[in-house]
Design a protein around this motif. Structure first.
Motif, PDB file in Angstrom:
ATOM      1  N   MET A  32     -10.449   1.519  12.299  1.00 43.49           N
ATOM      2  CA  MET A  32      -9.644   2.601  11.727  1.00 43.49           C
ATOM      3  C   MET A  32      -8.655   1.991  10.722  1.00 43.49           C
ATOM      4  O   MET A  32      -8.025   0.987  11.013  1.00 43.49           O
ATOM      5  CB  MET A  32      -8.902   3.336  12.841  1.00 43.49           C
ATOM      6  CG  MET A  32      -7.918   4.385  12.317  1.00 43.49           C
ATOM      7  SD  MET A  32      -7.066   5.276  13.613  1.00 43.49           S
ATOM      8  CE  MET A  32      -8.275   6.533  13.942  1.00 43.49           C
ATOM      9  N   LYS A  79      -2.069   2.724   8.949  1.00 50.10           N
ATOM     10  CA  LYS A  79      -1.368   3.976   8.620  1.00 50.10           C
ATOM     11  C   LYS A  79      -1.104   4.113   7.134  1.00 50.10           C
ATOM     12  O   LYS A  79      -1.230   5.208   6.574  1.00 50.10           O
ATOM     13  CB  LYS A  79      -0.070   4.071   9.421  1.00 50.10           C
ATOM     14  CG  LYS A  79      -0.320   4.340  10.886  1.00 50.10           C
ATOM     15  CD  LYS A  79       0.964   4.440  11.673  1.00 50.10           C
ATOM     16  CE  LYS A  79       0.648   4.636  13.146  1.00 50.10           C
ATOM     17  NZ  LYS A  79       1.820   4.627  13.982  1.00 50.10           N
ATOM     18  N   GLN A 129      -2.894   3.006   4.625  1.00 49.86           N
ATOM     19  CA  GLN A 129      -4.140   3.424   3.976  1.00 49.86           C
ATOM     20  C   GLN A 129      -4.490   4.866   4.330  1.00 49.86           C
ATOM     21  O   GLN A 129      -5.015   5.590   3.493  1.00 49.86           O
ATOM     22  CB  GLN A 129      -5.280   2.480   4.345  1.00 49.86           C
ATOM     23  CG  GLN A 129      -5.239   1.161   3.600  1.00 49.86           C
ATOM     24  CD  GLN A 129      -5.182   1.347   2.092  1.00 49.86           C
ATOM     25  OE1 GLN A 129      -4.172   1.070   1.457  1.00 49.86           O
ATOM     26  NE2 GLN A 129      -6.257   1.835   1.504  1.00 49.86           N
ATOM     27  N   ARG A 130      -4.232   5.283   5.566  1.00 55.71           N
ATOM     28  CA  ARG A 130      -4.494   6.674   5.956  1.00 55.71           C
ATOM     29  C   ARG A 130      -3.618   7.624   5.157  1.00 55.71           C
ATOM     30  O   ARG A 130      -4.069   8.705   4.753  1.00 55.71           O
ATOM     31  CB  ARG A 130      -4.264   6.858   7.460  1.00 55.71           C
ATOM     32  CG  ARG A 130      -5.357   6.228   8.275  1.00 55.71           C
ATOM     33  CD  ARG A 130      -5.371   6.534   9.749  1.00 55.71           C
ATOM     34  NE  ARG A 130      -4.389   7.395  10.317  1.00 55.71           N
ATOM     35  CZ  ARG A 130      -3.659   7.102  11.406  1.00 55.71           C
ATOM     36  NH1 ARG A 130      -3.808   5.949  12.015  1.00 55.71           N
ATOM     37  NH2 ARG A 130      -2.801   7.975  11.886  1.00 55.71           N
ATOM     38  N   ALA A 167      -5.090  10.359   2.636  1.00 56.98           N
ATOM     39  CA  ALA A 167      -4.726  11.770   2.823  1.00 56.98           C
ATOM     40  C   ALA A 167      -4.124  12.340   1.544  1.00 56.98           C
ATOM     41  O   ALA A 167      -4.439  13.472   1.145  1.00 56.98           O
ATOM     42  CB  ALA A 167      -3.736  11.909   3.987  1.00 56.98           C
ATOM     43  N   ALA A 186      -2.923  12.898   7.463  1.00 52.82           N
ATOM     44  CA  ALA A 186      -3.076  11.497   7.891  1.00 52.82           C
ATOM     45  C   ALA A 186      -2.986  11.343   9.410  1.00 52.82           C
ATOM     46  O   ALA A 186      -3.269  10.268   9.941  1.00 52.82           O
ATOM     47  CB  ALA A 186      -2.019  10.629   7.216  1.00 52.82           C
TER      48      ALA A 186
END
Length: 191
Positions: A1, A4, A6-7, A11, A33
């Motif tokens: 995963m 954060k 990159q998320r 998003a 995200a």
């Protein structure tokens, strides 16, 4: 995963593509995200900081695509044509990301520091222009002008190709416009 940070960027890209950056709040980005809004602000102190990082991320993606496909051992014209083709194809394959970059450039939300980093990402093109000028293949114009002319010319072709809602023109028509655009650009920079 992905981490954060990159998320959050992923998003933001998704929501900016769907809604534009003006209509996307940090709360929407956080929700997409899967994090708390306070967490977003631990990674990006402001929305502008997030926008600048996202812009730089997209420009890095473009640079990897362009320069990964452009050998240094070709002549200046061929190198510029490969840069042209790779840039246009990336934008045609990523119309949402193209729209985000265009929105952010027009909105003047990109910091001078990030703009300098984008110039650094494109040193291969700068080097190619300088080499072309030295060899007499390219008119002795300021490199900053040549870079801006390359950008505006290729973006004109991209806008023309993306102006067909829901579909691109056929491959033959698309390739013809890409070639015509480059030939026009090349004629504009040669002595």
């Amino acid at each position: 995963m992905p981490d954060k940070r990159q998320r959050i960027i992923a998003a933001a890209i998704k929501l900016f593509e769907e809604n534009g950056f003006w209509n996307t709040s940090t709360a929407n980005i956080s929700r997409e995200a899967g994090i708390a809004t306070g967490t977003l602000f631990r990674y990006f102190s402001t929305k502008d900081e997030l926008i600048n990082e996202l812009f730089l991320e997209l420009e890095r993606e473009i640079a990897i695509t362009i320069y990964g496909n452009t050998p240094e051992d070709t002549d200046v014209r061929t190198r510029l044509k490969l840069i042209w083709d790779s840039y246009i194809r990336w934008n045609l394959e990523n119309p949402g990301k193209h729209a985000i970059i265009a929105q952010l450039e027009v909105a003047s939300r990109i910091s001078h520091s990030v703009k300098r980093q984008v110039v650094d990402l494109n040193q291969f093109t700068v080097k190619t222009f300088k080499e072309g000028i030295k060899q007499g293949e390219i008119a002795d114009y300021p490199v900053s002008f040549l870079a801006a002319f390359l950008s505006s010319s290729s973006n004109s072709v991209i806008r023309q190709l993306l102006s067909h809602p829901g579909r691109l023109p056929g491959k033959k028509a698309r390739e013809q416009l890409i070639t015509i655009g480059f030939e026009t650009f090349w004629k504009g920079i040669t002595p």
